[in-house]
Enzyme design. Structure first.
Site, short mmCIF file in Angstrom:
data_model
loop_
_atom_site.label_atom_id
_atom_site.label_comp_id
_atom_site.label_asym_id
_atom_site.label_seq_id
_atom_site.Cartn_x
_atom_site.Cartn_y
_atom_site.Cartn_z
N ARG A 104 10.86 -32.60 16.72
CA ARG A 104 12.07 -33.12 16.04
C ARG A 104 11.68 -33.53 14.64
O ARG A 104 10.79 -34.39 14.46
CB ARG A 104 12.63 -34.31 16.81
CG ARG A 104 13.64 -35.11 15.99
CD ARG A 104 14.36 -36.17 16.78
NE ARG A 104 15.30 -35.58 17.72
CZ ARG A 104 16.34 -36.24 18.27
NH1 ARG A 104 16.55 -37.51 17.95
NH2 ARG A 104 17.14 -35.65 19.11
N HIS A 131 20.57 -28.27 16.62
CA HIS A 131 20.19 -29.11 17.77
C HIS A 131 20.37 -28.29 19.06
O HIS A 131 21.22 -28.61 19.90
CB HIS A 131 21.05 -30.38 17.79
CG HIS A 131 20.49 -31.50 18.61
ND1 HIS A 131 19.28 -31.42 19.29
CD2 HIS A 131 20.97 -32.75 18.88
CE1 HIS A 131 19.05 -32.56 19.92
NE2 HIS A 131 20.06 -33.38 19.70
N GLN A 134 20.42 -29.90 22.72
CA GLN A 134 21.63 -30.68 22.99
C GLN A 134 22.75 -29.77 23.52
O GLN A 134 23.45 -30.10 24.48
CB GLN A 134 22.10 -31.37 21.70
CG GLN A 134 23.40 -32.13 21.86
CD GLN A 134 23.27 -33.34 22.77
OE1 GLN A 134 22.36 -34.14 22.61
NE2 GLN A 134 24.16 -33.46 23.74
N ASP A 228 30.47 -36.54 16.78
CA ASP A 228 29.10 -37.02 16.55
C ASP A 228 29.17 -38.09 15.47
O ASP A 228 30.19 -38.24 14.78
CB ASP A 228 28.22 -35.83 16.12
CG ASP A 228 26.74 -36.20 15.96
OD1 ASP A 228 26.32 -37.25 16.48
OD2 ASP A 228 26.01 -35.41 15.32
N CYS A 269 27.27 -36.33 21.70
CA CYS A 269 25.83 -36.16 22.01
C CYS A 269 25.12 -37.51 22.11
O CYS A 269 24.04 -37.58 22.69
CB CYS A 269 25.17 -35.28 20.95
SG CYS A 269 25.39 -35.90 19.27
N ARG A 297 20.36 -33.63 29.51
CA ARG A 297 19.30 -33.38 28.54
C ARG A 297 17.99 -33.11 29.27
O ARG A 297 17.21 -32.24 28.88
CB ARG A 297 19.13 -34.57 27.58
CG ARG A 297 20.34 -34.93 26.73
CD ARG A 297 20.83 -33.77 25.88
NE ARG A 297 19.76 -33.16 25.13
CZ ARG A 297 19.18 -33.67 24.03
NH1 ARG A 297 19.64 -34.78 23.51
NH2 ARG A 297 18.19 -33.04 23.43
N1 CP Z 1 21.58 -36.71 21.56
C1 CP Z 1 20.33 -36.94 21.11
O1 CP Z 1 19.62 -36.05 20.63
O2 CP Z 1 19.93 -38.23 21.28
P1 CP Z 1 18.59 -38.88 20.72
O3 CP Z 1 18.66 -38.87 19.22
O4 CP Z 1 18.57 -40.26 21.29
O5 CP Z 1 17.41 -38.07 21.20
N1 NVA Z 2 23.77 -35.63 13.94
C1 NVA Z 2 22.93 -36.64 14.53
C2 NVA Z 2 22.61 -36.28 15.95
C3 NVA Z 2 21.78 -37.29 16.68
C4 NVA Z 2 21.45 -36.85 18.06
C5 NVA Z 2 21.67 -36.80 13.70
O1 NVA Z 2 21.11 -35.79 13.26
O2 NVA Z 2 21.26 -37.93 13.47
#
Ligand code: CP
Ligand code: NVA
Length: 317
Positions: A104, A131, A134, A228, A269, A297
């Site tokens: 990530r 993502h 997700q 989101d 999400c 997840r």
């Molecule tokens: N939805 C999601 O990716 O959550 P986190 O940022 O907590 O991993």
């Molecule tokens: N769009 C958000 C998603 C978090 C899971 C971010 O990138 O922070």
């Protein structure tokens, strides 16, 4: 025979049959988490994150453990990468120890480069642009609720045209569904390149893509409303006020949900900001499936690790 898919770097890497197989196996892992507990026995999986995570980290570490392996969690500061070691060298070294790398970070190009130089599967666990893991959890939640036929159904994302919105378009297009993204015009709309790619995929799959700027017409008759956060990780704080005022009409309220189909669901999400992108009575109400999405997840990342490490995904190439 074509070479199997090595990595999941982007949502668009997956074919419809890959997704169907991943969701089917994930459904089995939901019922029996330990049914493949020797898959990664005595092996390790690296999880490298330069952004915060609750769900993806917990899901990834649990998924590895359920497959019999050991997760190794690392932040940028833990690695020499934080002191300038190259991505290519890091990828080669991790490949010597681990059976997969879950990553990530900010730039999609960094994940692409890790994939290029690693000999092990690399999984995108969120970038600024995408993502994919997700969306696997989201589509498993959708198919559990509505079955595998999406005919006469419309799946709608409202809010910021961010990484999750991009993935929503690409995954929905791949599945051959009617997907809608409604955002403010301009700065926070999805990028033209993503919309074009989704349209190309939809042409072949029989899906339909709609990009709208009116949340009400988007919500009308929808089977799912997804939203989101308005400020994603890495977004510029300088934009906050302008962005929040542009996005306020896209808040998912009870009034917006009242425009949707009778059997509609609310999706997010997470993490959520009640009172911003979603009202508390919606996310905590009866139509909300957010906890099921969060649960999946783990099942979907477990399924992804299972099939990727066995070289069983075909990809799109
Ligand atoms: N939805 C999601 O990716 O959550 P986190 O940022 O907590 O991993
Ligand atoms: N769009 C958000 C998603 C978090 C899971 C971010 O990138 O922070």
């Amino acid at each position: 025979m074509s070479t199997p898919l090595k990595d999941l770097l982007r949502t668009s890497d997956l074919s419809k049959s890959d997704i169907q197989m991943l969701l089917e196996t994930a459904g089995k892992f939901a019922k029996k988490p330990l049914q493949a507990k020797k898959t990664l026995a005595k092996r390790t999986v690296a999880i490298y994150m330069t952004k915060s995570s609750t769900r993806t980290r917990l899901a990834s570490e649990s998924a590895v453990a359920h497959l019999g392996g050991t997760p190794i969690f690392m932040r940028a500061d833990d690695l020499q990468i934080g002191r300038g070691e190259s991505i290519a060298d890091t990828a080669k070294v991790i490949s010597g120890f681990c059976s997969a790398l879950i990553v990530r970070t900010f730039a999609q190009s960094d994940v692409d480069e890790l994939g290029k130089y690693a000999s092990i599967p690399v999984i995108n666990a969120l970038t600024d642009d995408d993502h994919p893991t997700q969306l696997l959890a989201d589509w498993l939640t959708i198919t559990e609720r509505f079955g595998k036929s999406f005919k006469n159904r419309k799946f709608v994302y409202v809010g910021d045209g961010n990484n999750v919105a991009n993935a929503w378009l690409i995954m929905g297009a791949t599945m051959g569904a009617h997907v809608v993204v409604a955002t403010p015009q301009g700065k926070w709309a999805p990028k033209a390149a993503v919309v074009n790619q989704a349209n190309e995929i939809a042409k072949k799959s029989g899906g339909k893509i709609e990009i709208l700027t009116d949340p009400k017409s988007a919500a009308k008759g929808a089977s799912a409303i997804y939203t989101d956060v308005w400020m994603s990780m890495g977004d510029s704080e300088a934009d906050r006020n302008e962005k929040i005022s542009a996005l306020t009409p896209f808040s998912v309220t009870r009034e917006l949900m009242n425009l949707t189909a009778k059997d509609s669901i609310f999706m997010h999400c997470l993490p959520a900001h009640r009172g911003e992108e979603v009202a508390a009575d919606v996310i905590d109400g009866e139509q909300s499936v957010v906890w099921r999405q969060a649960f999946h997840r783990r099942t979907t990342i477990q399924s992804l690790l299972y099939h990727l490490t066995r070289g069983e995904l075909k990809g799109n190439k």
